[in-house]
Design a protein around this motif. Structure first.
Motif, short mmCIF file in Angstrom:
data_model
loop_
_atom_site.label_atom_id
_atom_site.label_comp_id
_atom_site.label_asym_id
_atom_site.label_seq_id
_atom_site.Cartn_x
_atom_site.Cartn_y
_atom_site.Cartn_z
N ASN A 170 0.36 -4.97 13.50
CA ASN A 170 -0.95 -4.55 13.01
C ASN A 170 -0.91 -3.66 11.77
N ASN A 171 0.22 -3.00 11.54
CA ASN A 171 0.31 -2.06 10.41
C ASN A 171 1.29 -2.50 9.32
N SER A 172 2.55 -2.57 9.66
CA SER A 172 3.58 -2.85 8.65
C SER A 172 3.57 -4.31 8.18
N TYR A 173 3.38 -5.23 9.11
CA TYR A 173 3.39 -6.66 8.78
C TYR A 173 2.36 -7.05 7.72
N PRO A 174 1.08 -6.62 7.86
CA PRO A 174 0.10 -6.96 6.81
C PRO A 174 0.49 -6.38 5.45
N ARG A 175 1.06 -5.17 5.44
CA ARG A 175 1.46 -4.57 4.16
C ARG A 175 2.65 -5.30 3.56
N PHE A 176 3.54 -5.79 4.42
CA PHE A 176 4.67 -6.59 3.94
C PHE A 176 4.17 -7.84 3.24
N LEU A 177 3.17 -8.49 3.85
CA LEU A 177 2.62 -9.72 3.26
C LEU A 177 1.93 -9.46 1.93
N GLU A 178 1.47 -8.24 1.73
CA GLU A 178 0.80 -7.88 0.47
C GLU A 178 1.79 -7.34 -0.57
N SER A 179 3.04 -7.14 -0.16
CA SER A 179 4.02 -6.54 -1.07
C SER A 179 4.35 -7.47 -2.22
N GLU A 180 4.73 -6.87 -3.33
CA GLU A 180 5.06 -7.65 -4.53
C GLU A 180 6.27 -8.54 -4.29
N PHE A 181 7.22 -8.04 -3.50
CA PHE A 181 8.42 -8.82 -3.23
C PHE A 181 8.08 -10.11 -2.48
N TYR A 182 7.25 -9.98 -1.42
CA TYR A 182 6.88 -11.17 -0.65
C TYR A 182 6.07 -12.14 -1.50
N GLN A 183 5.14 -11.61 -2.28
CA GLN A 183 4.33 -12.47 -3.15
C GLN A 183 5.21 -13.22 -4.14
N ASP A 184 6.27 -12.56 -4.58
CA ASP A 184 7.21 -13.17 -5.52
C ASP A 184 7.94 -14.34 -4.85
N LEU A 185 8.30 -14.16 -3.56
CA LEU A 185 9.00 -15.23 -2.83
C LEU A 185 8.12 -16.47 -2.67
N CYS A 186 6.81 -16.23 -2.59
CA CYS A 186 5.87 -17.34 -2.35
C CYS A 186 5.50 -18.11 -3.61
N LYS A 187 5.87 -17.56 -4.74
CA LYS A 187 5.53 -18.24 -6.00
C LYS A 187 6.44 -19.43 -6.24
N LYS A 188 5.83 -20.53 -6.60
CA LYS A 188 6.62 -21.72 -6.93
C LYS A 188 7.16 -21.58 -8.35
N PRO A 189 8.45 -21.87 -8.54
CA PRO A 189 9.02 -21.72 -9.88
C PRO A 189 8.36 -22.66 -10.88
N GLU A 207 2.50 2.47 -12.20
CA GLU A 207 3.14 1.20 -12.54
C GLU A 207 4.65 1.36 -12.65
N LYS A 208 5.06 2.47 -13.28
CA LYS A 208 6.49 2.74 -13.44
C LYS A 208 7.14 2.94 -12.07
N MET A 209 6.43 3.68 -11.20
CA MET A 209 6.94 3.93 -9.85
C MET A 209 7.02 2.62 -9.05
N LYS A 210 6.02 1.77 -9.26
CA LYS A 210 5.96 0.48 -8.58
C LYS A 210 7.15 -0.40 -8.96
N ARG A 211 7.46 -0.40 -10.27
CA ARG A 211 8.59 -1.20 -10.74
C ARG A 211 9.91 -0.67 -10.20
N THR A 212 10.02 0.67 -10.16
CA THR A 212 11.23 1.30 -9.64
C THR A 212 11.41 0.99 -8.17
N LEU A 213 10.30 1.07 -7.40
CA LEU A 213 10.36 0.79 -5.97
C LEU A 213 10.73 -0.66 -5.70
N LEU A 214 10.18 -1.57 -6.51
CA LEU A 214 10.49 -2.99 -6.34
C LEU A 214 11.96 -3.26 -6.60
N LYS A 215 12.50 -2.63 -7.64
CA LYS A 215 13.91 -2.79 -7.96
C LYS A 215 14.78 -2.26 -6.82
#
Length: 207
Positions: free
Chosen positions: A179-198, A27-35
């Motif tokens: 087929n590889n990077s694009y699906p993982r991008f869509l699952e990334s926390e950053f992309y999911q954050d962009l899709c969230k309505k404020p 979790e700590k690594m995930k937060r660091t990577l996202l930042k």
């Protein structure tokens, strides 16, 4: 024949065990990577420009990237081309690939797009050689993952460069990303954050 290589940009989990300490570390690594991911994205958004055409003065304002609405970001999940067609989406995807240490794929694809628009035979020849030395030849600084037969064909084609020199390689790299990077991008926390309505919060008015 094209030899598909399985390890293209696939993140590896070197952790062993499922204890609470491991989960906490993840979790700590995930937060660091996202930042770090957001920092990289910010850098790309500020520095991305058309290859070979630096922007100066007032015209540079046209390169300003506007954060997409959740509805716009959701469109990127409909097709890979939708993502690539968005300046913000492309910059975000490049930052994502950089975080996975395979940004050479999108850089090669972009170089090919620029190459195909080149009209001058002299420029076509010089750009073809540069793309070959940067991405194709053995131990190139940004060597892409394509088979030996395709590399050999490109080496022959650039002797008399045409706009179609890299078509086969570009299609294969596009397919790898789609087929590889694009699906993982869509699952990334950053992309999911962009899709969230404020969330709209209303404060009670004082009477």
């Amino acid at each position: 024949m094209f030899l598909a290589v399985q390890h293209d940009c696939v993140p590896m989990d070197k952790s062993a065990g499922n204890g609470p300490k491991v989960e906490e570390k993840r979790e700590k690594m995930k937060r660091t990577l996202l930042k770090d991911w957001k920092t990289r994205l910010s850098y790309f958004l500020q520095n991305s420009s058309t290859p070979g055409k630096p922007k100066t003065g007032k015209k540079s304002k046209q390169q300003t990237f506007i954060k997409p609405s959740p509805e716009e970001a959701l469109l990127w999940a409909e097709a890979f081309d939708e993502l690539l067609a968005s300046k913000y989406g492309l910059a975000a995807f490049r930052a994502f690939l950089k975080s996975e240490f395979c940004e050479e794929n999108i850089e090669f694809w972009l170089a090919c797009e620029d190459f195909k628009k080149t009209k001058s035979p002299q420029k076509l020849s010089s750009k073809a050689r540069k793309i070959y030395t940067d991405f194709i030849e053995k131990e190139a600084p940004k060597e892409i993952n394509i088979d030996f037969q395709t590399k050999t064909l490109i080496a022959q084609n650039i002797q008399e460069a045409t706009s179609g020199c890299f078509t086969t390689a570009q299609k294969r790299v596009y397919s790898l990303m789609e087929n590889n990077s694009y699906p993982r991008f869509l699952e990334s926390e950053f992309y999911q954050d962009l899709c969230k309505k404020p969330q709209i919060t209303t404060e009670p008015h004082a009477t």
